[in-house]
Each structure stands twice: as structure tokens, then as C-alpha cells.
Scaffold this active site. Structure first.
Site, PDB file in Angstrom:
ATOM      1  N   ASP A  98     -11.493   1.205 -11.903  1.00  0.00           N
ATOM      2  CA  ASP A  98     -10.398   2.058 -11.437  1.00  0.00           C
ATOM      3  C   ASP A  98      -9.728   2.756 -12.619  1.00  0.00           C
ATOM      4  O   ASP A  98      -9.474   3.956 -12.593  1.00  0.00           O
ATOM      5  CB  ASP A  98      -9.335   1.230 -10.698  1.00  0.00           C
ATOM      6  CG  ASP A  98      -9.811   0.790  -9.318  1.00  0.00           C
ATOM      7  OD1 ASP A  98     -10.922   1.205  -8.923  1.00  0.00           O
ATOM      8  OD2 ASP A  98      -9.084   0.041  -8.649  1.00  0.00           O
ATOM      9  N   ASP A 158      -6.335  -5.661  -4.803  1.00  0.00           N
ATOM     10  CA  ASP A 158      -6.838  -4.308  -4.723  1.00  0.00           C
ATOM     11  C   ASP A 158      -6.887  -3.889  -3.251  1.00  0.00           C
ATOM     12  O   ASP A 158      -7.619  -4.477  -2.448  1.00  0.00           O
ATOM     13  CB  ASP A 158      -8.240  -4.290  -5.347  1.00  0.00           C
ATOM     14  CG  ASP A 158      -8.811  -2.903  -5.399  1.00  0.00           C
ATOM     15  OD1 ASP A 158      -8.039  -1.965  -5.640  1.00  0.00           O
ATOM     16  OD2 ASP A 158     -10.021  -2.751  -5.191  1.00  0.00           O
ATOM     17  N   THR A 218      -3.315   1.508  -2.513  1.00  0.00           N
ATOM     18  CA  THR A 218      -2.206   0.862  -1.811  1.00  0.00           C
ATOM     19  C   THR A 218      -1.108   1.881  -1.541  1.00  0.00           C
ATOM     20  O   THR A 218      -0.512   1.893  -0.454  1.00  0.00           O
ATOM     21  CB  THR A 218      -1.659  -0.317  -2.640  1.00  0.00           C
ATOM     22  OG1 THR A 218      -2.768  -1.069  -3.115  1.00  0.00           O
ATOM     23  CG2 THR A 218      -0.773  -1.206  -1.810  1.00  0.00           C
TER      24      THR A 218
HETATM   25  N1  LIG Z   1       5.973  -1.589 -14.944  1.00  0.00           N
HETATM   26  C1  LIG Z   1       6.035  -0.954 -13.775  1.00  0.00           C
HETATM   27  N2  LIG Z   1       7.203  -0.763 -13.170  1.00  0.00           N
HETATM   28  C2  LIG Z   1       7.278  -0.140 -11.981  1.00  0.00           C
HETATM   29  N3  LIG Z   1       6.228   0.345 -11.319  1.00  0.00           N
HETATM   30  C3  LIG Z   1       5.038   0.187 -11.869  1.00  0.00           C
HETATM   31  C4  LIG Z   1       4.853  -0.458 -13.118  1.00  0.00           C
HETATM   32  N4  LIG Z   1       3.535  -0.460 -13.385  1.00  0.00           N
HETATM   33  C5  LIG Z   1       2.926   0.162 -12.343  1.00  0.00           C
HETATM   34  N5  LIG Z   1       3.825   0.567 -11.447  1.00  0.00           N
HETATM   35  C6  LIG Z   1       3.633   1.294 -10.186  1.00  0.00           C
HETATM   36  O1  LIG Z   1       2.812   0.560  -9.290  1.00  0.00           O
HETATM   37  C7  LIG Z   1       2.203   1.453  -8.394  1.00  0.00           C
HETATM   38  C8  LIG Z   1       0.730   1.159  -8.283  1.00  0.00           C
HETATM   39  O2  LIG Z   1       0.561  -0.130  -7.789  1.00  0.00           O
HETATM   40  P1  LIG Z   1      -0.883  -0.713  -7.409  1.00  0.00           P
HETATM   41  O3  LIG Z   1      -0.654  -2.068  -6.857  1.00  0.00           O
HETATM   42  O4  LIG Z   1      -1.774  -0.541  -8.561  1.00  0.00           O
HETATM   43  O5  LIG Z   1      -1.288   0.193  -6.204  1.00  0.00           O
HETATM   44  P2  LIG Z   1      -2.345   1.363  -6.043  1.00  0.00           P
HETATM   45  O6  LIG Z   1      -3.489   0.726  -5.328  1.00  0.00           O
HETATM   46  O7  LIG Z   1      -1.627   2.336  -5.191  1.00  0.00           O
HETATM   47  O8  LIG Z   1      -2.675   1.893  -7.394  1.00  0.00           O
HETATM   48  C9  LIG Z   1       2.443   2.851  -8.950  1.00  0.00           C
HETATM   49  O9  LIG Z   1       3.441   3.477  -8.209  1.00  0.00           O
HETATM   50  C10 LIG Z   1       2.914   2.585 -10.363  1.00  0.00           C
HETATM   51  O10 LIG Z   1       3.767   3.573 -10.870  1.00  0.00           O
END
Ligand SMILES: Nc1ncnc2c1ncn2[C@@H]1O[C@H](COP(=O)(O)OP(=O)(O)O)[C@@H](O)[C@H]1O
Length: 550
Positions: free
Chosen positions: A393, A65, A99
Site C-alpha cells: 500500500d 486493513d 477504510t
Molecule cells: N498520527 C496521525 N494522527 C491523525 N491521523 C492520522 C495519523 N496518521 C494517520 N492518520 C490518518 O489516518 C487515516 C488513514 O487511516 P487508515 O486506517 O490507514 O485507513 P485507510 O484504509 O483509509 O488508509 C488518514 O486520514 C490519515 O490522515
């Protein structure tokens, strides 16, 4: 009189003060901010890596996170701290996308550096970034997908996407159901007739011991306390409940009084008098018709004893947040002075003890209560903490998405689409700001690029394919890292929310602009023994709070 003395502030420094101006100040700041952004980038997306944080006290946090990592990092560089603030704002405002916001901020600064090298003034860059951010938010609105308020499936996907890559991921099927149920349970009608998800009526509690699959959504509140006396009842129906935040003990002043006694009878009198006072407190409670007392402070042993004799349940040292929530559930007013308490202050509800005799479940009456508790279970503290972060979240994003009835495809689809639209928009922007708008558009590519990198794919291929798909009009084309394919990510179940995305765009450009605005660093030499700017201490880097990071 010289010009400077006519109103411009003059800075007087000691002999050993260090100063950096213009370019070198900017370079220094950008480097520090980018270093922070890069440290969390590798956690982006479902295939992102975790970080192990070791605090100076030896506590270990394993997390993915962004905001947790940055908060634990104990950064003592002022510009780098600005990046941490981006993450915190993002977390507060949207609950997710931290992130993403930080990665975009880092990339904006990298691109800004190239513009500075071409002697473009920071003011022009800042102006261009602002223009671009505003336009980008509009474009997010333009590509937003409307979702029906009772389209559970889509909201489950929103929850699952939010939890993907975090500790909660393993249980995302079960948890996403609970999250949507919870959001449903606290959906209320707003004054203007629309429905909103009001998370104030929802509390997340954690319990170690059982598996995450045993997490559940409960009506009412849960309190992790034992009765203060073993002979107290623990199951009560239709109970009148006193919620009090003053201690049920002797006043501190009295308890500390020193008495000099000259004969044993005096001592006896004194003890009896104290007992009498405590007994009176219990009599007051009995007279009010109370069946259960929930006290935020302590309860004297004597009071515990008398309460038990009267068949009244007592809970002490209940957390303030539990007290606040309980008050909503049972319709009680928190009493601060027992002498002024009336029946009107009392709430009504049922008390149940769970089978393991660890928790109290408290429900209000049908005509009042509309609060629910999401009880998360996990084998250890680490597990439940990470679960809680992920679920909190997801609740935030699902709550907003449900209230507004909107969603976006994920996997970089919105970034690529918005970037393409921004490049078109840039054509209409004159002067040097145009270059800054283009630099902003390019910075958005960092999201699909890093998602792809973190999944071990070729990020250049990914970007080329994505751009090609979008130029063919496939607005929802994103990278699904599980299949490794470019596809309609909304259909594939990777679903995000426009509000978190817009907030990330805003936070990122605000942070970058803050860093760019600084063109002068003056550090007084007095407290800095390690050297000046760029030296080992002072503005140099990250502080010593974190022992290691992998
Ligand atoms: N199966 C997936 N394939 C590609 N991207 C994904 C998938 N699941 C989530 N994401 C992408 O991951 C990103 C969020 O990543 P995360 O590590 O949760 O960061 P944040 O803290 O920004 O939410 C978003 O851009 C989301 O669309």
C-alpha cells in the site's frame, strides 16, 4: 392495450416471491450497506483497532486493513457487496484510503436516509452527491501541496503515514527508507520527459525466519528455490540463462502410453529411447551455451542428472510472476518450445546463493537491468503477510506522490477544509440538490470524528476545534492522534496524498449512489427457504463464511 403492455417490461413472479419497493427497499439497502461500513470504521487511523477474522476453515487473519477485512467477510447481501466493491476499487486504484472511502460511503448513506425521510427524491440526492463529489475533487487540488521530486523526507512521511496503524508500523522507520529507496530505484523517464515511478520494475518478496529489521532492497530478482540437483553450481557470473515455460520432461502423451512388451529386450529398447529423448533436450541446452535454466514447469530426474553433469544450474517450478519479473531483469525471452530456442532468447546475469542457502539472488548486467526486489523479512507468516500488505500500500501511494510531486496534510485536515469549502459551494446550488451537497459536506466529518473516537478523544470537541482552526484560515490543521492536539499535520509528519483522497471521494459517492438508485427488490422465492427480504437468509445479512469477528 394497456399502457404497460406497450413496451414497459413486466415482471412476473411466482406465488412465493418477495418484493420490496421504494422506501422499504431503500431503507433495507441502506441499513445493509451501513452495517458493513460500520464494521470497518473502528480500524480507521493509527489508533484504530485490529480485527480478527476466522474463516470457515479455521484460518485466522488479524488485520487492520479495510479491504482485507471486507474480502474475508464473505458477505452475501448484494447491496452490502457494493460497499466491498468500493474498497476493492479504492485498493486497486490508490492502494490506500480503503477504510476512509468505506466510512464516507456509510456516512453518505446515513445522511441520505435523513433526506429521504424528508421526502426528497433519490434522484435529487444522487445529483447533489455527484455535484459535491466533483467539487470536492477540485478543492482537493486547490489544497494540494507541491513537493519536490527529491524531497525524501516528505516521501518517507507519506510512507510512514500510510503504514501507521498497520502491522508494518513497528518498523516504519526502516521500512519507509527502503520504500523511498525502492521507488527511487525504479524512477524512469516517461516519453514526455517527466519522471515516473514504475512499480512494474519492483517486486516485493517475503521471507520468514528473521526480523523485519533485516528486510532489504536488492538489485535484481530473488527466487526462493533450490537447485534441482545438489551437484549443480549455485554461484555463476555472466551466466547465459534460459527461461522456459514448457516442462523439461517427456511429453505427457508419451509418458502415459501403455506398451505391451513381449520380450524383455523390447522394454530395454523403450527405456533407452526415452532416455535418449531426454538426453537430447539437455544436448540442445548445452548447444545453446546455457549456464542456467529457469523452468516454470517440472524437470525430469534424468534431465536434472544430465544438467548437473554438464555443470548447468537448473531451477524448476518457478512461479509465473517470478518468471515474468526475471525476464525483465536479465533481458531474456521466455521460451515455450525448446526446439525453436536460439541464443537470442537467452538472458545474461549473475546467480548468488544466500548464506542460509534458501534464496537465489539474480542480477542482470548494468546495461540492461533496472529492476529491484524489496525483500521483507518477518518471524512468521502472519507477520510477513501483514508487513507485505502495509508495504505494498505504502509503495503505491509513495510511487504516485513521487511521480506527481504532491502531498496533503493528514489527520482529517483535508476533509474539514473541503467540507467547509463545499458548504460555501452549496449556497450557489439551487433546489433540493443544495441539501444533498450539504449532506455530502457533513459526511466528510466522519473522518476526523472517527479518528478522534478511535483515539479515545472527544469527537465533538475535536470537530469544533478543527472547524474553528479552518475558519481562521489554517488549511493544514488536523488532529494528530499521537499528541492529541489540533496542529499543522503536514509539519507534524502526518502526510497523505491527493490522489488517494480524490479516489476515496469518488469511490464513496459512487457506492452511495448505486445503493440509492435501487428502489425495488424482487427476490424469487424458489431458492430462499429462510424467508423473504429482511429475513434470516437471502438479502438478510452477512454470510456464514466468517466464524467470528472481534
Ligand atoms: N498520527 C496521525 N494522527 C491523525 N491521523 C492520522 C495519523 N496518521 C494517520 N492518520 C490518518 O489516518 C487515516 C488513514 O487511516 P487508515 O486506517 O490507514 O485507513 P485507510 O484504509 O483509509 O488508509 C488518514 O486520514 C490519515 O490522515
Amino acid at each position: 392495450m394497456s399502457q404497460q403492455m406497450q413496451g414497459q417490461p413486466m415482471i412476473i413472479m411466482g406465488d412465493d416471491a418477495e418484493r420490496m419497493k421504494d422506501k422499504s427497499a431503500q431503507e433495507h439497502n441502506i441499513a445493509a450497506a451501513r452495517a458493513v461500513a460500520e464494521s470497518v470504521r473502528s480500524t480507521l487511523g493509527p489508533k484504530g483497532m485490529d480485527k480478527m477474522l476466522v474463516t470457515s476453515l479455521g484460518d485466522i487473519v488479524v488485520t487492520n486493513d479495510g479491504v482485507t477485512i471486507l474480502e474475508e467477510m464473505d458477505i452475501d447481501n448484494p447491496t452490502a457487496e457494493m460497499i466491498v466493491e468500493v474498497a476493492e476499487t479504492q485498493e486497486d486504484e490508490a492502494g490506500d484510503g480503503t477504510t476512509t472511502a468505506v466510512a464516507i460511503a456509510g456516512e453518505l448513506l446515513k445522511n441520505a436516509e435523513e433526506l429521504l425521510d424528508q421526502d426528497i427524491h433519490p434522484t435529487a440526492i444522487i445529483k447533489g452527491f455527484n455535484l459535491a463529489a466533483e467539487q470536492a475533487r477540485k478543492e482537493v487540488d486547490n489544497i494540494t501541496i507541491d513537493v519536490d521530486g527529491d524531497d525524501r523526507e516528505t516521501f518517507r512521511k507519506v510512507a510512514q503515514t500510510s503504514m501507521t496503524g498497520k502491522g508494518a508500523e513497528q518498523h516504519k522507520e526502516d521500512l519507509s527508507d527502503l520504500i523511498v529507496d525502492a521507488a527511487d530505484a525504479v524512477t524512469v523517464e516517461a516519453e514526455d520527459g517527466s519522471t515516473i515511478v514504475d512499480l512494474a520494475f519492483l517486486k516485493v518478496e517475503t521471507q520468514t525466519g528473521r526480523g523485519a529489521g533485516d528486510s532489504e532492497l536488492l538489485e535484481g530478482a530473488v527466487i526462493d528455490k533450490d537447485p534441482v540437483h545438489e551437484e549443480m553450481p549455485s554461484d555463476l557470473d555472466d551466466a547465459s540463462i534460459l527461461v522456459i515455460d514448457e516442462p523439461l520432461e517427456l511429453d505427457e502423451a508419451e509418458a502415459d502410453t501403455q506398451v505391451s512388451v513381449t520380450d524383455p529386450n523390447q522394454l530395454q529398447d523403450f527405456i533407452e529411447q526415452e532416455e535418449q529423448e531426454l538426453r537430447e533436450k539437455v544436448d540442445q541446452i548445452v548447444d545453446l551455451g546455457v549456464d542456467a535454466v529457469v523452468c516454470q514447469k517440472g524437470i525430469d530426474d534424468m534431465v536434472q542428472h544430465y544438467l548437473a553433469k554438464e555443470g548447468i544450474l537448473g531451477l524448476k517450478r518457478v512461479k509465473r510472476s517470478d518468471v515474468e519479473f526475471l525476464r525483465e531483469i536479465i533481458g531474456a525471452d521466455v521460451v515455450s518450445n525448446l526446439d525453436t530456442a536460439t541464443e537470442d532468447h537467452l538472458g545474461t546475469g549473475t546467480f548468488r546463493r544466500d548464506d542460509d542457502e534458501e534464496l537465489f539472488y539474480i542480477e542482470g548486467t548494468d546495461d540492461y537491468s533496472h529492476g529491484v526486489t524489496l525483500l521483507l523479512r518477518g518471524s512468521t507468516e502472519h507477520v510477513v503477510d501483514e508487513l507485505e500488505r502495509g508495504v505494498e500500500d505504502a509503495l503505491d501511494v509513495v510511487g504516485t506522490a513521487m511521480s506527481r510531486g504532491e502531498a496533503l496534510p493528514g489527520g482529517g485536515a483535508p476533509e474539514v477544509e473541503v467540507a467547509a469549502r463545499l458548504r460555501e459551494f452549496a449556497d450557489g446550488v439551487s433546489g433540493r440538490e443544495q441539501l444533498a451537497v450539504e449532506a455530502y459536506a457533513d459526511a466528510l466529518d466522519v473522518v476526523p470524528r472517527v479518528l478522534s473516537e478511535n483515539a479515545g478523544l472527544d469527537s465533538i470537541d475535536t470537530l469544533v476545534d478543527l472547524r474553528a482552526a479552518h475558519s481562521e484560515g489554517k488549511e493544514q490543521a488536523g488532529l494528530n492522534v499521537f499528541s492529541g492536539e489540533i496542529e499543522d499535520t503536514f509539519e507534524a509528519g502526518v502526510v497523505e496524498t491527493p490522489s488517494a483522497k480524490k479516489q476515496a471521494l469518488t469511490s464513496a459517492s459512487e457506492a452511495a449512489n448505486l445503493v440509492l438508485k435501487i428502489d425495488d427488490i424482487i427476490e424469487s422465492g424458489e431458492s430462499d427457504e429462510d424467508g423473504g427480504p429482511g429475513g434470516a437468509g437471502g438479502m438478510g445479512g452477512m454470510g456464514g463464511g466468517m466464524g467470528g469477528m472481534m
